[in-house]
Design an enzyme around this catalytic site. Structure first.
Site, PDB file in Angstrom:
ATOM      1  N   ASN A   9       0.978  -1.364  -0.147  1.00 33.09           N
ATOM      2  CA  ASN A   9      -0.024   0.159  -0.003  1.00 33.09           C
ATOM      3  C   ASN A   9       1.085   1.200   0.037  1.00 33.09           C
ATOM      4  O   ASN A   9       1.427   1.263   1.026  1.00 33.09           O
ATOM      5  CB  ASN A   9      -0.681   0.110   1.342  1.00 33.09           C
ATOM      6  CG  ASN A   9      -1.660   1.181   1.304  1.00 33.09           C
ATOM      7  OD1 ASN A   9      -1.860   2.072   0.584  1.00 33.09           O
ATOM      8  ND2 ASN A   9      -2.244   1.279   2.569  1.00 33.09           N
ATOM      9  N   LYS A  11      -0.014   4.268  -0.181  1.00 34.36           N
ATOM     10  CA  LYS A  11      -0.599   5.450   0.628  1.00 34.36           C
ATOM     11  C   LYS A  11      -0.257   6.656  -0.288  1.00 34.36           C
ATOM     12  O   LYS A  11      -0.494   6.253  -1.342  1.00 34.36           O
ATOM     13  CB  LYS A  11      -0.067   5.646   2.113  1.00 34.36           C
ATOM     14  CG  LYS A  11       0.131   4.334   2.580  1.00 34.36           C
ATOM     15  CD  LYS A  11       0.126   4.635   4.378  1.00 34.36           C
ATOM     16  CE  LYS A  11       0.456   3.450   5.073  1.00 34.36           C
ATOM     17  NZ  LYS A  11       0.217   3.479   6.249  1.00 34.36           N
ATOM     18  N   HIS A  95      -9.394   0.871   5.106  1.00 29.10           N
ATOM     19  CA  HIS A  95      -8.039   0.708   5.636  1.00 29.10           C
ATOM     20  C   HIS A  95      -8.128   1.828   7.066  1.00 29.10           C
ATOM     21  O   HIS A  95      -9.080   2.989   6.821  1.00 29.10           O
ATOM     22  CB  HIS A  95      -7.267   1.522   4.846  1.00 29.10           C
ATOM     23  CG  HIS A  95      -5.818   1.599   5.396  1.00 29.10           C
ATOM     24  ND1 HIS A  95      -5.156   2.479   6.156  1.00 29.10           N
ATOM     25  CD2 HIS A  95      -4.670   0.993   5.066  1.00 29.10           C
ATOM     26  CE1 HIS A  95      -3.963   2.300   6.547  1.00 29.10           C
ATOM     27  NE2 HIS A  95      -3.567   1.230   5.775  1.00 29.10           N
ATOM     28  N   GLU A  97      -6.853   4.439   7.902  1.00 29.67           N
ATOM     29  CA  GLU A  97      -6.530   5.625   7.765  1.00 29.67           C
ATOM     30  C   GLU A  97      -7.845   6.384   7.105  1.00 29.67           C
ATOM     31  O   GLU A  97      -8.386   7.578   7.448  1.00 29.67           O
ATOM     32  CB  GLU A  97      -5.475   5.970   6.841  1.00 29.67           C
ATOM     33  CG  GLU A  97      -3.919   5.925   7.902  1.00 29.67           C
ATOM     34  CD  GLU A  97      -2.841   5.147   6.895  1.00 29.67           C
ATOM     35  OE1 GLU A  97      -2.745   5.435   5.619  1.00 29.67           O
ATOM     36  OE2 GLU A  97      -1.893   4.877   7.432  1.00 29.67           O
ATOM     37  N   GLU A 167      -5.505  -5.508  10.430  1.00 26.33           N
ATOM     38  CA  GLU A 167      -4.439  -4.520  10.903  1.00 26.33           C
ATOM     39  C   GLU A 167      -4.517  -3.745  12.233  1.00 26.33           C
ATOM     40  O   GLU A 167      -5.597  -3.006  12.173  1.00 26.33           O
ATOM     41  CB  GLU A 167      -4.329  -3.456   9.884  1.00 26.33           C
ATOM     42  CG  GLU A 167      -4.087  -3.927   8.415  1.00 26.33           C
ATOM     43  CD  GLU A 167      -3.518  -2.949   7.500  1.00 26.33           C
ATOM     44  OE1 GLU A 167      -2.408  -3.169   6.765  1.00 26.33           O
ATOM     45  OE2 GLU A 167      -4.261  -1.868   7.488  1.00 26.33           O
ATOM     46  N   GLY A 173       2.382   1.806  10.723  1.00 22.41           N
ATOM     47  CA  GLY A 173       3.112   3.032  10.844  1.00 22.41           C
ATOM     48  C   GLY A 173       3.889   3.412  11.971  1.00 22.41           C
ATOM     49  O   GLY A 173       4.632   4.505  11.885  1.00 22.41           O
ATOM     50  N   SER A 213       3.541  -2.452  10.366  1.00 20.02           N
ATOM     51  CA  SER A 213       4.983  -2.662  10.465  1.00 20.02           C
ATOM     52  C   SER A 213       5.577  -3.796  10.209  1.00 20.02           C
ATOM     53  O   SER A 213       6.666  -4.342  10.707  1.00 20.02           O
ATOM     54  CB  SER A 213       5.271  -2.179  11.923  1.00 20.02           C
ATOM     55  OG  SER A 213       4.737  -0.882  12.355  1.00 20.02           O
ATOM     56  N   GLY A 234       2.814  -1.244   4.172  1.00 22.16           N
ATOM     57  CA  GLY A 234       2.758   0.359   3.842  1.00 22.16           C
ATOM     58  C   GLY A 234       4.293   0.561   3.785  1.00 22.16           C
ATOM     59  O   GLY A 234       4.733   0.272   2.463  1.00 22.16           O
ATOM     60  N   GLY A 235       4.836   1.261   4.794  1.00 22.52           N
ATOM     61  CA  GLY A 235       6.307   1.853   4.558  1.00 22.52           C
ATOM     62  C   GLY A 235       7.162   0.771   3.949  1.00 22.52           C
ATOM     63  O   GLY A 235       7.809   1.525   3.090  1.00 22.52           O
TER      64      GLY A 235
END
Ligand code: PEP
Length: 252
Positions: A9, A11, A95, A97, A167, A173, A213, A234-235
């Site tokens: 993802n 983002k 998600h 967010e 999640e 994150g 993470s 993500g990251g």
């Protein structure tokens, strides 16, 4: 036996040229990968170019969000059919967010998920508790409510082809991933509920990813949990080499 799925993802990161360069790199790095499905979800603007860059590779393209109407006066929104035509085959819905920053609820997640299925997109439906809910021992009850309401009206046959992502909000994150035991406990519970509410066969086929993470050095232990079928990343998906290391970590 469920085939693992690793989904990245992006983002709100990466322009069109950055996404294309990434996919050219990733498809070359991942060309020998077998036994794991790979999805990359860039921002809307890059979906079409990403799909072209990933054509005839083992990397599929996803979107990060979708509106439930097919078309209409909904400024700023994008429909599932539009995403499919642009080249997406998966879409992340609900998600955390989107839930916390943009007002998504189980009810709107449910509408997005049905629209995705109707347009032949595979929904990746996100669920997970906040830190406060975990501290109050409400995790399993929160998951129950999210599963029941977000998946309302789904048939067993539809569920079998879908993806859920557990999640925990406190792990997204933050660099603080759930321990394999915490993930395993939540995934076991989710699988039990899916069996109870959608039938054994559908529940055995539906893939449930862990997200929060995930990094190259923790994927192997997470995916070793019997009900963890992959990861939503993500990251660590933003760098193709780091994402490849997670993909290969999921194959062992
Ligand atoms: C996510 O965006 O779904 C996510 C899990 O992010 P991160 O891997 O950065 O925690």
């Amino acid at each position: 036996m469920r085939k693992p799925l690793i989904a990245g993802n992006f983002k709100m990161y990466k322009s069109v040229p950055e996404t294309v360069a990434y996919l050219i790199e990733l498809r070359a790095l991942a060309k020998e990968v077998r036994g794991v499905d790979i999805v990359v979800a860039p921002p809307f603007t890059a979906i079409h170019a990403a799909a072209a860059a990933a054509r005839d590779s083992n990397v599929a393209i996803g979107a990060q969000h979708v509106h439930w109407e097919r078309e209409g006066a909904f400024t700023g929104e994008v429909s599932a059919a539009m995403l499919f035509v642009a080249g997406a085959r998966y879409v992340i819905v609900g998600h955390s967010e989107r839930r916390t920053l943009f007002g998504d609820t189980n009810a709107t997640v449910n509408k997005r998920m049905h629209a995705a299925i109707t347009a032949a997109l595979v929904p990746i439906v996100c669920i997970g508790e906040t830190l406060e809910q975990r501290d109050r021992n409400e995790t399993l009850a929160v998951l129950d409510r999210q599963i029941k309401e977000s998946l309302d009206g789904v048939t067993g046959e539809q569920l079998a082809g879908m993806v859920l992502a557990y999640e925990p909000v406190w792990a997204i994150g933050t660099g603080r991933n759930a321990t394999p035991a915490q993930a395993g406990e939540a995934h076991f519970h989710i699988r039990q509920r899916l069996k109870q509410w959608f039938g054994l066969e559908a529940a055995e086929q539906c893939r449930v990813l862990y997200g929060g993470s995930v990094k190259p050095d923790n994927i192997a232990k997470l995916i070793a949990e019997p009900d963890v079928d992959g990861a939503l990343v993500g990251g660590a998906s933003l760098d193709a080499k780091s994402f490849l290391a997670i993909i290969t970590g999921a194959t062992v």
